[in-house]
Design a protein around this motif. Sequence first.
Motif, PDB file in Angstrom:
ATOM      1  N   THR A 161       8.906  -4.271   7.672  1.00  0.00           N
ATOM      2  CA  THR A 161       7.695  -3.750   7.292  1.00  0.00           C
ATOM      3  C   THR A 161       7.278  -2.282   6.330  1.00  0.00           C
ATOM      4  O   THR A 161       6.151  -2.977   5.660  1.00  0.00           O
ATOM      5  CB  THR A 161       6.832  -3.189   8.958  1.00  0.00           C
ATOM      6  N   LEU A 162       7.903  -1.544   6.577  1.00  0.00           N
ATOM      7  CA  LEU A 162       7.294  -0.658   5.379  1.00  0.00           C
ATOM      8  C   LEU A 162       8.034   0.054   4.371  1.00  0.00           C
ATOM      9  O   LEU A 162       8.341   1.085   3.573  1.00  0.00           O
ATOM     10  CB  LEU A 162       7.706   0.821   6.424  1.00  0.00           C
ATOM     11  N   GLY A 163       9.205  -1.196   4.324  1.00  0.00           N
ATOM     12  CA  GLY A 163      10.496  -1.176   3.534  1.00  0.00           C
ATOM     13  C   GLY A 163      10.400  -1.420   2.633  1.00  0.00           C
ATOM     14  O   GLY A 163      11.210  -1.784   1.447  1.00  0.00           O
ATOM     15  N   GLY A 164       8.934  -1.753   2.035  1.00  0.00           N
ATOM     16  CA  GLY A 164       8.657  -2.903   0.818  1.00  0.00           C
ATOM     17  C   GLY A 164       9.954  -4.682   0.877  1.00  0.00           C
ATOM     18  O   GLY A 164      10.144  -4.939   1.475  1.00  0.00           O
ATOM     19  N   HIS A 165       9.719  -4.741  -1.215  1.00  0.00           N
ATOM     20  CA  HIS A 165      10.639  -5.806  -0.937  1.00  0.00           C
ATOM     21  C   HIS A 165      11.453  -5.244  -1.709  1.00  0.00           C
ATOM     22  O   HIS A 165      11.777  -5.106  -2.171  1.00  0.00           O
ATOM     23  CB  HIS A 165       9.376  -6.926  -1.884  1.00  0.00           C
ATOM     24  N   GLU A 166      12.140  -6.848  -1.177  1.00  0.00           N
ATOM     25  CA  GLU A 166      13.976  -7.003  -1.356  1.00  0.00           C
ATOM     26  C   GLU A 166      13.436  -7.057  -3.625  1.00  0.00           C
ATOM     27  O   GLU A 166      12.425  -7.689  -4.131  1.00  0.00           O
ATOM     28  CB  GLU A 166      14.705  -8.160  -1.197  1.00  0.00           C
ATOM     29  N   TRP A 167      14.255  -6.580  -4.111  1.00  0.00           N
ATOM     30  CA  TRP A 167      14.871  -7.367  -5.648  1.00  0.00           C
ATOM     31  C   TRP A 167      14.506  -8.359  -5.456  1.00  0.00           C
ATOM     32  O   TRP A 167      15.436  -9.095  -4.954  1.00  0.00           O
ATOM     33  CB  TRP A 167      15.643  -6.835  -6.602  1.00  0.00           C
ATOM     34  N   ASN A 168      13.885  -8.971  -6.949  1.00  0.00           N
ATOM     35  CA  ASN A 168      13.592 -10.280  -7.091  1.00  0.00           C
ATOM     36  C   ASN A 168      13.127 -10.516  -8.600  1.00  0.00           C
ATOM     37  O   ASN A 168      11.467  -9.876  -8.750  1.00  0.00           O
ATOM     38  CB  ASN A 168      11.830 -11.199  -6.522  1.00  0.00           C
ATOM     39  N   MET A 169      13.640 -11.309  -8.979  1.00  0.00           N
ATOM     40  CA  MET A 169      13.656 -11.813 -10.265  1.00  0.00           C
ATOM     41  C   MET A 169      11.910 -11.917 -10.728  1.00  0.00           C
ATOM     42  O   MET A 169      11.549 -11.555 -11.781  1.00  0.00           O
ATOM     43  CB  MET A 169      14.334 -12.765 -11.041  1.00  0.00           C
ATOM     44  N   PHE A 170      11.709 -13.178  -9.977  1.00  0.00           N
ATOM     45  CA  PHE A 170      10.432 -13.897  -9.953  1.00  0.00           C
ATOM     46  C   PHE A 170       9.275 -13.283  -8.790  1.00  0.00           C
ATOM     47  O   PHE A 170       9.177 -14.089  -7.579  1.00  0.00           O
ATOM     48  CB  PHE A 170      10.553 -15.381  -9.447  1.00  0.00           C
ATOM     49  N   ILE A 171       9.151 -11.825  -8.499  1.00  0.00           N
ATOM     50  CA  ILE A 171       8.357 -11.652  -8.252  1.00  0.00           C
ATOM     51  C   ILE A 171       6.594 -12.475  -7.519  1.00  0.00           C
ATOM     52  O   ILE A 171       6.129 -12.669  -9.320  1.00  0.00           O
ATOM     53  CB  ILE A 171       8.158  -9.896  -7.953  1.00  0.00           C
ATOM     54  N   ASN A 172       6.565 -12.772  -6.869  1.00  0.00           N
ATOM     55  CA  ASN A 172       4.924 -13.368  -7.000  1.00  0.00           C
ATOM     56  C   ASN A 172       3.775 -12.310  -6.384  1.00  0.00           C
ATOM     57  O   ASN A 172       4.119 -11.781  -5.741  1.00  0.00           O
ATOM     58  CB  ASN A 172       5.493 -14.619  -6.437  1.00  0.00           C
ATOM     59  N   ILE A 173       2.436 -13.600  -6.908  1.00  0.00           N
ATOM     60  CA  ILE A 173       1.988 -12.214  -6.459  1.00  0.00           C
ATOM     61  C   ILE A 173       1.394 -12.055  -4.613  1.00  0.00           C
ATOM     62  O   ILE A 173       0.494 -11.067  -4.239  1.00  0.00           O
ATOM     63  CB  ILE A 173      -0.020 -13.073  -7.437  1.00  0.00           C
ATOM     64  N   ASP A 174       1.730 -13.087  -4.366  1.00  0.00           N
ATOM     65  CA  ASP A 174       2.034 -12.240  -2.676  1.00  0.00           C
ATOM     66  C   ASP A 174       2.970 -11.158  -2.507  1.00  0.00           C
ATOM     67  O   ASP A 174       2.458 -10.539  -1.329  1.00  0.00           O
ATOM     68  CB  ASP A 174       2.628 -13.935  -1.740  1.00  0.00           C
ATOM     69  N   ALA A 175       4.050 -11.411  -2.825  1.00  0.00           N
ATOM     70  CA  ALA A 175       4.661  -9.980  -2.766  1.00  0.00           C
ATOM     71  C   ALA A 175       4.293  -8.421  -2.780  1.00  0.00           C
ATOM     72  O   ALA A 175       3.781  -7.536  -2.268  1.00  0.00           O
ATOM     73  CB  ALA A 175       5.622 -10.227  -3.381  1.00  0.00           C
ATOM     74  N   VAL A 176       3.451  -8.874  -4.209  1.00  0.00           N
ATOM     75  CA  VAL A 176       2.294  -7.848  -4.651  1.00  0.00           C
ATOM     76  C   VAL A 176       1.364  -7.383  -3.852  1.00  0.00           C
ATOM     77  O   VAL A 176       1.235  -6.272  -3.633  1.00  0.00           O
ATOM     78  CB  VAL A 176       1.538  -7.868  -6.679  1.00  0.00           C
TER      79      VAL A 176
END
Lengths: 271, 210
Positions: free
Chosen positions: A53-68
């Motif tokens: 939960t506090l660790g953020g998001h994995e590496w992702n080539m196509f990061i989407n606006i949901d993750a942001v």
Amino acid sequence: MAKQKLKMIVFYTRAFLPLHICALAMAMAGIRALASPQFNMPGTTLGSLVAETLGGHEWNMFINIDAVTDWLLALLPPLTGLIVYMRSVMGKTLMFSLYRHGSKAKWMTSLQASMLLYTLLLTVLMGLAITFTGFFTGMRGLHVFGLDQSGFYNRIWWPPLFSMFTYAMQSFMLLEIYLFFYLLSGEVSIGLIAFVLPVIFAMLRGSNDELSGSIEWFINWGMSKRYSFSSGEYGVPVKYGILRQVLVNLGLLGLTHTLIPYLPLTERKEP
Amino acid sequence: MDICVENICKHYGKQEVLKNVNAHFASGQIHGLIGRNGSGKTVLFRCIIGYTKPDTGEVRIGTKRVGIDMRYPDSLGLILDTPGFLPQFTGQFNLELLMSIRGRPEKSHIQKVMCRVGLPDTGRKPVGKYSMGMRQRLGIAQAIMEDPHLLILDEPFNGLDSQGVADIHSLLKLLRSQGKTILITSHYVQDIEALCDTVHEMQAGILQQI
């Protein structure tokens, strides 16, 4: 004297942390824990839920606006507390407190010290909220399963704490940026933009693990899930990430301190 | 410590708020300043305490120049505009917070000061729920709680009922007898005349003694 100063910082931090801000931070953390993909996975421990939960998001080539948006939501509680607090201390209360400090620099030092303590406390509260959320839904164990130093798959205890630390450091960095632009402009909206825009931009530009320059983006130093802990793995090296975060925070502290004597805090007719 | 204001001018944009202001406020007295809204009283007070830098001229407190030899006056109690406190906390906590900046906040001392200004039983009531008069009394409490030599009080009677005004008159007279220097503004000429040793009037940035 040092004890007295410490007491003042604790007082100030308490002023940062009214009950509704604590409740907001804990509720947000609890909701994010419930919404986390880790939540429904069998065998999830409390430690891995916190790290997730506090660790953020994995590496992702196509990061989407949901993750942001999700990461912005994660960073929202500290920001809300700071906005509420700054409205109080920059209003008419400033008239009472500034001359007692003796200089703008001393006032700023106490503000920054309490802001750091506040960020750490708020992170601990959020970590506790996530832990309780997991506990009441049947999860157990503050560890995560991972490779230990000897290369065996084992219980390890530090990842939840590490994710809390990197989260706190990134929150503090962004709060410093907010503070800097807020003091410069006297406008909450400018401070908000200065807080939000770098997060959105860095998330969109710096999430691709196929571009080696991604490690240089500050956003990755605040997400423990983008660190590399074993050789051969792509990610932010631990020492590099922590050192960079600490240096940037020190740089921002120094910048605000250099600037503060020249800011017209009391010259404005309605500060 | 006497306060000397010498040739102070201050502009905000094209508006000249203070026009070559000169004044001498003797130590151990109450000095009153009257004038209409926007006449420049508060700006003059801001210049005296070092919160506003005048375009020309200087302010001396004793032998020290404000903003040059010292950033802000050393021993100061202040009310400027409406007193601002953290509304979610009690009056006691607000005073402890402010007192912790320079000294050791002692609850018994703060309670004594709150009694002195007529706020003996506020209990756990947050400042946000105080009436205007109670806030004003709390503002006076924070100004006097560290026993400063110089008191700058901008409209301290705002929001107070007649009993409150009488109480604060008595308090200020007591402080004068202890050798404090007090500068005070009010819209109410009768308050100023009843209380002050000298009275100045500010009219469109020009100060003159009455």
